[in-house]
Design a protein around this motif. Structure first.
Motif, mmCIF file in Angstrom:
data_model
loop_
_atom_site.group_PDB
_atom_site.id
_atom_site.type_symbol
_atom_site.label_atom_id
_atom_site.label_comp_id
_atom_site.label_asym_id
_atom_site.label_seq_id
_atom_site.Cartn_x
_atom_site.Cartn_y
_atom_site.Cartn_z
ATOM 1 N N ARG A 35 -8.392 55.599 -6.209
ATOM 2 C CA ARG A 35 -8.781 56.900 -5.654
ATOM 3 C C ARG A 35 -7.600 57.674 -5.081
ATOM 4 O O ARG A 35 -7.731 58.828 -4.718
ATOM 5 C CB ARG A 35 -9.858 56.708 -4.586
ATOM 6 C CG ARG A 35 -11.172 56.223 -5.179
ATOM 7 C CD ARG A 35 -12.272 56.177 -4.144
ATOM 8 N NE ARG A 35 -13.434 55.456 -4.645
ATOM 9 C CZ ARG A 35 -14.391 56.008 -5.398
ATOM 10 N NH1 ARG A 35 -14.331 57.277 -5.711
ATOM 11 N NH2 ARG A 35 -15.410 55.289 -5.829
ATOM 12 N N LEU A 36 -6.464 57.013 -4.977
ATOM 13 C CA LEU A 36 -5.262 57.709 -4.490
ATOM 14 C C LEU A 36 -4.265 57.938 -5.630
ATOM 15 O O LEU A 36 -3.103 58.244 -5.389
ATOM 16 C CB LEU A 36 -4.586 56.891 -3.381
ATOM 17 C CG LEU A 36 -5.447 56.506 -2.177
ATOM 18 C CD1 LEU A 36 -4.657 55.602 -1.245
ATOM 19 C CD2 LEU A 36 -5.917 57.752 -1.436
ATOM 20 N N GLY A 38 -4.082 60.237 -7.682
ATOM 21 C CA GLY A 38 -3.723 61.632 -7.911
ATOM 22 C C GLY A 38 -4.394 62.249 -9.117
ATOM 23 O O GLY A 38 -3.917 63.242 -9.655
ATOM 24 N N GLU A 40 -8.078 63.762 -10.681
ATOM 25 C CA GLU A 40 -9.410 64.250 -10.369
ATOM 26 C C GLU A 40 -10.375 63.418 -11.213
ATOM 27 O O GLU A 40 -10.357 63.490 -12.449
ATOM 28 C CB GLU A 40 -9.463 65.737 -10.720
ATOM 29 C CG GLU A 40 -10.755 66.441 -10.407
ATOM 30 C CD GLU A 40 -11.117 66.398 -8.935
ATOM 31 O OE1 GLU A 40 -12.229 65.916 -8.643
ATOM 32 O OE2 GLU A 40 -10.294 66.821 -8.102
ATOM 33 N N ASP A 68 -10.855 51.779 -4.182
ATOM 34 C CA ASP A 68 -10.690 52.516 -2.929
ATOM 35 C C ASP A 68 -9.279 52.330 -2.390
ATOM 36 O O ASP A 68 -8.666 51.294 -2.585
ATOM 37 C CB ASP A 68 -11.702 52.021 -1.895
ATOM 38 C CG ASP A 68 -13.111 52.478 -2.228
ATOM 39 O OD1 ASP A 68 -13.254 53.536 -2.868
ATOM 40 O OD2 ASP A 68 -14.061 51.783 -1.857
ATOM 41 N N GLU A 83 -8.636 57.263 2.632
ATOM 42 C CA GLU A 83 -9.353 58.145 1.736
ATOM 43 C C GLU A 83 -8.452 59.158 1.083
ATOM 44 O O GLU A 83 -8.700 59.606 -0.029
ATOM 45 C CB GLU A 83 -10.504 58.828 2.465
ATOM 46 C CG GLU A 83 -11.752 57.954 2.428
ATOM 47 C CD GLU A 83 -12.803 58.394 3.391
ATOM 48 O OE1 GLU A 83 -12.959 59.607 3.567
ATOM 49 O OE2 GLU A 83 -13.456 57.505 3.976
ATOM 50 N N VAL A 84 -7.430 59.561 1.794
ATOM 51 C CA VAL A 84 -6.470 60.510 1.231
ATOM 52 C C VAL A 84 -5.063 60.005 1.502
ATOM 53 O O VAL A 84 -4.834 59.240 2.445
ATOM 54 C CB VAL A 84 -6.631 61.934 1.836
ATOM 55 C CG1 VAL A 84 -7.918 62.572 1.359
ATOM 56 C CG2 VAL A 84 -6.590 61.885 3.352
ATOM 57 N N LEU A 85 -4.134 60.450 0.650
ATOM 58 C CA LEU A 85 -2.747 60.085 0.848
ATOM 59 C C LEU A 85 -2.250 60.657 2.173
ATOM 60 O O LEU A 85 -2.753 61.676 2.644
ATOM 61 C CB LEU A 85 -1.894 60.651 -0.282
ATOM 62 C CG LEU A 85 -1.997 59.941 -1.635
ATOM 63 C CD1 LEU A 85 -1.220 60.729 -2.678
ATOM 64 C CD2 LEU A 85 -1.476 58.518 -1.559
ATOM 65 N N SER A 87 -2.508 59.553 5.178
ATOM 66 C CA SER A 87 -3.300 59.435 6.403
ATOM 67 C C SER A 87 -2.531 58.563 7.388
ATOM 68 O O SER A 87 -1.894 57.595 7.008
ATOM 69 C CB SER A 87 -4.670 58.784 6.154
ATOM 70 O OG SER A 87 -4.986 58.698 4.818
#
Ligand SMILES: [Zn+2]
Length: 113
Positions: A35-36, A38, A40, A68, A83-85, A87
């Motif tokens: 999920r990281l 990059g 979509e 995840d 959840e996002v780069l 963080s």
């Protein structure tokens, strides 16, 4: 579009595998997508759907395994879901975080008949 070229290289890699095994039919392709990574995810699924048309993968079942994100803090060594780069560490707030999981983008397995 980034996702389109990823989809095309996945199709090419899988087809090459089939050809190497003198097969003309690919039953299943399992992908691992972090999920990281990059990409979509929905766009990638759509791009793969269109990239397989007219190839050996046209009838293949494409299995998507999403991984995840997980980061480890370089300061306090806490392991936490990401959840996002970029963080920060939820324990100490540090931005020195190493990504442990979630950047995968690969074919995990191919089932050839
Ligand atoms: Zn920390």
């Amino acid at each position: 579009m980034h996702e389109l070229s990823i989809a095309q290289s996945i199709v090419e890699l899988a087809e090459q595998q089939a050809l190497d095994h003198h097969s003309s039919y690919i039953e299943e392709v399992e992908l691992e997508i972090g999920r990281l990574a990059g990409v979509e995810l929905q766009t990638l699924e759509f791009a793969i759907e269109s990239a397989v048309k007219g190839t050996l993968l046209e009838k293949a079942v494409i299995v998507y395994r999403y991984i995840d994100g997980e980061g480890r803090c370089a300061e306090c060594e806490a392991l936490f879901p990401m959840e996002v780069l970029f963080s920060p560490c939820p324990v100490c707030g540090s931005y020195f975080v190493k990504i442990e999981k979630g950047k995968e983008l690969r074919i995990k397995s191919i089932v050839i008949k």
